[in-house]
Design a protein around this motif. Structure first.
Motif, PDB file in Angstrom:
ATOM      1  N   ASP A 213       0.821  -1.219   0.000  1.00 12.31           N
ATOM      2  CA  ASP A 213       0.000   0.000   0.000  1.00 12.31           C
ATOM      3  C   ASP A 213       0.848   1.259   0.000  1.00 12.31           C
ATOM      4  N   ILE A 214       2.092   1.153  -0.448  1.00  8.38           N
ATOM      5  CA  ILE A 214       2.982   2.305  -0.569  1.00  8.38           C
ATOM      6  C   ILE A 214       3.273   2.552  -2.052  1.00  8.38           C
ATOM      7  N   VAL A 215       3.322   3.834  -2.444  1.00  8.83           N
ATOM      8  CA  VAL A 215       3.642   4.219  -3.812  1.00  8.83           C
ATOM      9  C   VAL A 215       4.981   4.948  -3.822  1.00  8.83           C
ATOM     10  N   ILE A 216       5.834   4.618  -4.786  1.00  5.37           N
ATOM     11  CA  ILE A 216       7.085   5.346  -4.989  1.00  5.37           C
ATOM     12  C   ILE A 216       6.998   5.964  -6.376  1.00  5.37           C
ATOM     13  N   ASP A 217       6.670   7.250  -6.416  1.00  2.00           N
ATOM     14  CA  ASP A 217       6.558   7.986  -7.671  1.00  2.00           C
ATOM     15  C   ASP A 217       7.954   8.498  -8.022  1.00  2.00           C
ATOM     16  N   PHE A 218       8.448   8.221  -9.229  1.00  5.20           N
ATOM     17  CA  PHE A 218       9.836   8.587  -9.522  1.00  5.20           C
ATOM     18  C   PHE A 218      10.022   9.099 -10.939  1.00  5.20           C
ATOM     19  N   TYR A 219      11.175   9.739 -11.140  1.00  4.06           N
ATOM     20  CA  TYR A 219      11.531  10.372 -12.406  1.00  4.06           C
ATOM     21  C   TYR A 219      12.849   9.808 -12.906  1.00  4.06           C
ATOM     22  N   ILE A 220      12.859   9.453 -14.185  1.00  2.50           N
ATOM     23  CA  ILE A 220      14.007   8.796 -14.792  1.00  2.50           C
ATOM     24  C   ILE A 220      14.152   9.342 -16.206  1.00  2.50           C
ATOM     25  N   SER A 221      15.361   9.429 -16.724  1.00  3.63           N
ATOM     26  CA  SER A 221      15.512   9.958 -18.080  1.00  3.63           C
ATOM     27  C   SER A 221      15.274   8.856 -19.108  1.00  3.63           C
ATOM     28  N   GLU A 222      14.994   9.286 -20.323  1.00  4.92           N
ATOM     29  CA  GLU A 222      14.657   8.342 -21.384  1.00  4.92           C
ATOM     30  C   GLU A 222      15.771   7.337 -21.645  1.00  4.92           C
ATOM     31  N   GLN A 223      17.016   7.756 -21.483  1.00  6.63           N
ATOM     32  CA  GLN A 223      18.107   6.836 -21.815  1.00  6.63           C
ATOM     33  C   GLN A 223      18.181   5.644 -20.854  1.00  6.63           C
ATOM     34  N   ASN A 224      17.484   5.725 -19.715  1.00  2.65           N
ATOM     35  CA  ASN A 224      17.467   4.611 -18.766  1.00  2.65           C
ATOM     36  C   ASN A 224      16.137   3.863 -18.729  1.00  2.65           C
ATOM     37  N   LEU A 225      15.250   4.163 -19.676  1.00  2.00           N
ATOM     38  CA  LEU A 225      13.967   3.463 -19.695  1.00  2.00           C
ATOM     39  C   LEU A 225      14.120   1.957 -19.896  1.00  2.00           C
ATOM     40  N   ASP A 226      15.179   1.550 -20.581  1.00  2.00           N
ATOM     41  CA  ASP A 226      15.381   0.115 -20.827  1.00  2.00           C
ATOM     42  C   ASP A 226      15.538  -0.685 -19.543  1.00  2.00           C
ATOM     43  N   VAL A 227      15.956  -0.034 -18.472  1.00  2.00           N
ATOM     44  CA  VAL A 227      16.168  -0.753 -17.206  1.00  2.00           C
ATOM     45  C   VAL A 227      15.162  -0.309 -16.146  1.00  2.00           C
ATOM     46  N   ILE A 228      14.028   0.235 -16.563  1.00  2.00           N
ATOM     47  CA  ILE A 228      13.076   0.782 -15.603  1.00  2.00           C
ATOM     48  C   ILE A 228      12.511  -0.279 -14.662  1.00  2.00           C
ATOM     49  N   GLU A 229      12.349  -1.509 -15.134  1.00  2.00           N
ATOM     50  CA  GLU A 229      11.820  -2.550 -14.244  1.00  2.00           C
ATOM     51  C   GLU A 229      12.818  -2.867 -13.131  1.00  2.00           C
ATOM     52  N   ASP A 230      14.096  -2.851 -13.455  1.00  2.00           N
ATOM     53  CA  ASP A 230      15.117  -3.064 -12.427  1.00  2.00           C
ATOM     54  C   ASP A 230      15.172  -1.870 -11.468  1.00  2.00           C
ATOM     55  N   VAL A 231      14.907  -0.677 -11.984  1.00  2.00           N
ATOM     56  CA  VAL A 231      14.861   0.513 -11.127  1.00  2.00           C
ATOM     57  C   VAL A 231      13.698   0.402 -10.149  1.00  2.00           C
ATOM     58  N   ARG A 232      12.548  -0.073 -10.626  1.00  2.00           N
ATOM     59  CA  ARG A 232      11.405  -0.282  -9.724  1.00  2.00           C
ATOM     60  C   ARG A 232      11.781  -1.226  -8.578  1.00  2.00           C
ATOM     61  N   LEU A 233      12.444  -2.310  -8.927  1.00  2.00           N
ATOM     62  CA  LEU A 233      12.849  -3.281  -7.903  1.00  2.00           C
ATOM     63  C   LEU A 233      13.850  -2.667  -6.928  1.00  2.00           C
ATOM     64  N   PHE A 234      14.772  -1.872  -7.454  1.00  2.00           N
ATOM     65  CA  PHE A 234      15.755  -1.187  -6.608  1.00  2.00           C
ATOM     66  C   PHE A 234      15.055  -0.290  -5.593  1.00  2.00           C
ATOM     67  N   LEU A 235      14.105   0.512  -6.050  1.00  2.00           N
ATOM     68  CA  LEU A 235      13.399   1.435  -5.164  1.00  2.00           C
ATOM     69  C   LEU A 235      12.575   0.681  -4.123  1.00  2.00           C
ATOM     70  N   LYS A 236      11.893  -0.363  -4.548  1.00  2.00           N
ATOM     71  CA  LYS A 236      11.084  -1.140  -3.608  1.00  2.00           C
ATOM     72  C   LYS A 236      11.952  -1.805  -2.547  1.00  2.00           C
ATOM     73  N   SER A 237      13.136  -2.271  -2.947  1.00  2.00           N
ATOM     74  CA  SER A 237      14.025  -2.920  -1.972  1.00  2.00           C
ATOM     75  C   SER A 237      14.514  -1.919  -0.935  1.00  2.00           C
ATOM     76  N   LYS A 238      14.774  -0.675  -1.355  1.00  2.00           N
ATOM     77  CA  LYS A 238      15.191   0.362  -0.414  1.00  2.00           C
ATOM     78  C   LYS A 238      14.091   0.649   0.599  1.00  2.00           C
ATOM     79  N   ILE A 239      12.879   0.809   0.101  1.00  2.00           N
ATOM     80  CA  ILE A 239      11.754   1.123   0.978  1.00  2.00           C
ATOM     81  C   ILE A 239      11.527   0.005   1.985  1.00  2.00           C
TER      82      ILE A 239
END
Length: 244
Positions: A213-239
């Motif tokens: 029930d937590i949302v992590i709203d984030f901003y990323i540049s287009e050149q890193n969109l290819d790894v956005i799913e890994d970024v989601r996992l990174f952020l969730k692991s931090k939280i």
């Protein structure tokens, strides 16, 4: 906080003026509730209360500090601004690009404890239903292939070619919207000029991750969109690490 949600007035201004990096990032990170409850737990950690949740957030990731510096902190506070250095992200996300010219690919984020109704909107955003069904402001949408990728760009006509949604598949009006928003939607993106990138342009994309029930709203540049799913996992692991 949808980058694709700018109206005609803003779209017109985008045609007349360059968008500076700081304005893009700071402006899009504006949030309605700025009060929050936090106290200093250790010299390098803030204890932050958001709704029913408590997080011990390392000071290096905080963009707000401790609420002891504020008065009238409110127990209904539900958002807190964070920043992750490009180096921290790259250490855990393979192929994450840390720079673009002089621009540093730090990830700015807002940690949100949404209300019940807000949570439902994150799980099934109404504007994505409009995209899928070609309704509302997407009735006359412009759809293009994403150069070099198997994705699609979907524009509101009034925002073309400066703001778009990134989809994994072609919307199908005669098929129900997929239940998992992330199975077909990737991010909303906004392009502008930048004096510090290699090309003189920058594309910033907004997305989010759901952690129960937590949302992590984030901003990323287009050149890193290819790894956005890994970024989601990174952020969730931090939280998860920061939760009490």
């Amino acid at each position: 906080m949808q980058l694709a949600g700018y109206g005609a007035e803003v779209a017109t201004k985008m045609l007349k003026a360059s968008i500076k990096i700081g304005l893009v990032l700071i402006g899009t990170l504006a949030i309605s509730a700025v009060a929050y409850e936090a106290t200093s737990l250790l010299s390098d950690t803030y204890r932050v209360a958001l709704g029913q949740h408590v997080f011990n957030i390392p000071t290096q990731y905080s963009r707000q500090g401790a609420a002891s510096q504020l008065t009238g902190a409110d127990e209904d506070s539900r958002s807190y601004m964070l920043e992750f250095s490009a180096e921290d992200v790259a250490a855990e996300v393979s192929n994450y690009k840390t720079t673009n010219g002089s621009y540093r690919e730090n990830i700015r984020a807002v940690l949100i404890a949404p209300t019940f109704d807000e949570s439902k909107r994150y799980q099934s955003p109404g504007y994505l239903k409009d995209i899928w069904n070609a309704e509302g402001s997407y009735r006359d949408a412009i759809i293009e292939s994403y150069a070099g990728r198997s994705w699609l760009k979907v524009y509101r006509k009034i925002e073309y070619p400066y703001s778009w949604a990134v989809l994994r598949e072609m919307p199908e009006k005669n098929r129900s919207v997929p239940e998992n928003v992330f199975s077909f939607w990737i991010a909303n993106c906004l392009s502008g000029n930048s004096p510090i990138t290699q090309s003189g342009e920058i594309v910033i994309c907004q997305s989010y991750a759901l952690d129960q029930d937590i949302v992590i709203d984030f901003y990323i540049s287009e050149q890193n969109l290819d790894v956005i799913e890994d970024v989601r996992l990174f952020l969730k692991s931090k939280i998860e690490l920061w939760k009490e």
